[in-house]
Design an enzyme around this catalytic site. Structure first.
Site, mmCIF file in Angstrom:
data_model
loop_
_atom_site.group_PDB
_atom_site.id
_atom_site.type_symbol
_atom_site.label_atom_id
_atom_site.label_comp_id
_atom_site.label_asym_id
_atom_site.label_seq_id
_atom_site.Cartn_x
_atom_site.Cartn_y
_atom_site.Cartn_z
ATOM 1 C CG ASP A 9 -2.018 -1.027 1.155
ATOM 2 O OD1 ASP A 9 -2.066 -1.773 0.158
ATOM 3 O OD2 ASP A 9 -2.832 -1.094 2.095
ATOM 4 C CG ASP A 12 -12.545 -2.046 -1.275
ATOM 5 O OD1 ASP A 12 -12.083 -3.182 -1.474
ATOM 6 O OD2 ASP A 12 -12.083 -1.018 -1.784
#
EC number: 5.3.1.16
Length: 256
Positions: A8, A129
């Site tokens: 990330d 998500d």
């Protein structure tokens, strides 16, 4: 099952968030290229990269770092975060990325997904998500009224290569994946599902392997490989495509 390490990117650094909270970003390394090389050397067959700045701002921000990562390793790289135009996806492919992951655009602009799937067959995935079963967008800063299962069914008909499912409440928590939600999602579609969020141990990965029969083909692992709770090389050997021992299929009795 494919064990997929995650990188990330926030401000060009390798970080992990807790439940998607940008205020709880923990920096693990300031050299994401070296991190990518490490995961490739440990046997990863694919790398998952998220442009966190991009997800928040709605456009690719860490393209330079992503290009360096793709050039440094010989395994496929998939990237998500801020991909809301044809041009932003084309930029990624131009720097060597193998698969693009659309998130917010799948909710706000499903026609874009259709267009990209036609232009780049097999190279477009959709990241779903979910927060309490509802799809979150814009870097998880907003929650829509769309059910994750409904979006998955819609995207499967539009030609996406895979669904990457993240349970936000599990992300970065090391609490284990949401097996029940994964089972429900995988049962509704015919395309592969990649699990993300909460994987904290080899046992969690074994539980996910038991879902391979219904279409859960991969698991994205983040915080646990950075803290050392999971040794990536050992995990790839234990549950990866070359594993020596079969895992019994999940009959629905596993505890989520």
């Amino acid at each position: 099952m494919e064990v997929i390490p995650a990188i990330d990117l926030l401000g060009g650094q390798c970080v992990r968030l807790y439940q998607g909270d940008y205020q709880q970003a923990q920096v693990f390394n300031n050299d994401p290229v070296q991190v990518a090389r490490t995961w490739a050397e440990q046997g990863a067959t694919r790398l998952h990269v998220v442009d966190l700045d991009g997800a928040k701002q709605g456009e690719s921000v860490n393209l330079g770092a992503i290009a360096k990562i793709a050039a440094a390793i010989d395994i496929p790289v998939q990237v998500g975060g801020g991909l809301r135009t044809v041009e932003s996806v084309a930029q990624l492919f131009d720097v060597g990325v193998e698969r693009a992951i659309l998130g917010t655009a799948a909710v706000d602009n499903p026609d874009l997904v259709t267009e990209l799937c036609a232009k780049y067959p097999g190279r477009i995935a959709v990241g779903i998500d979910a927060r309490d079963g509802k799809v979150a967008t814009k870097g998880w800063l907003e929650t829509s009224a769309v059910l994750a299962t409904d979006l998955a069914k819609q995207m499967a008909t539009q030609g996406v290569a895979a669904i990457i499912y993240t349970d936000i409440h599990r992300d970065g928590t090391m609490a284990g994946p949401n097996l029940e939600a994964l089972r429900e999602l995988a049962a509704t579609i015919e395309i592969p599902v990649i699990a993300s969020g909460g994987v904290s141990s080899l046992a969690d990965l074994v539980n996910l392997v038991a879902l391979e029969g219904i279409g859960v083909t991969g698991a994205i692992v983040g915080r646990a490989i950075y803290t050392g709770d999971i040794n990536l090389a050992e995990a790839v050997k234990a549950v990866g495509p070359q594993r020596l021992q079969d895992v019994f299929p999940d009959d629905g009795t596993a505890i989520a």
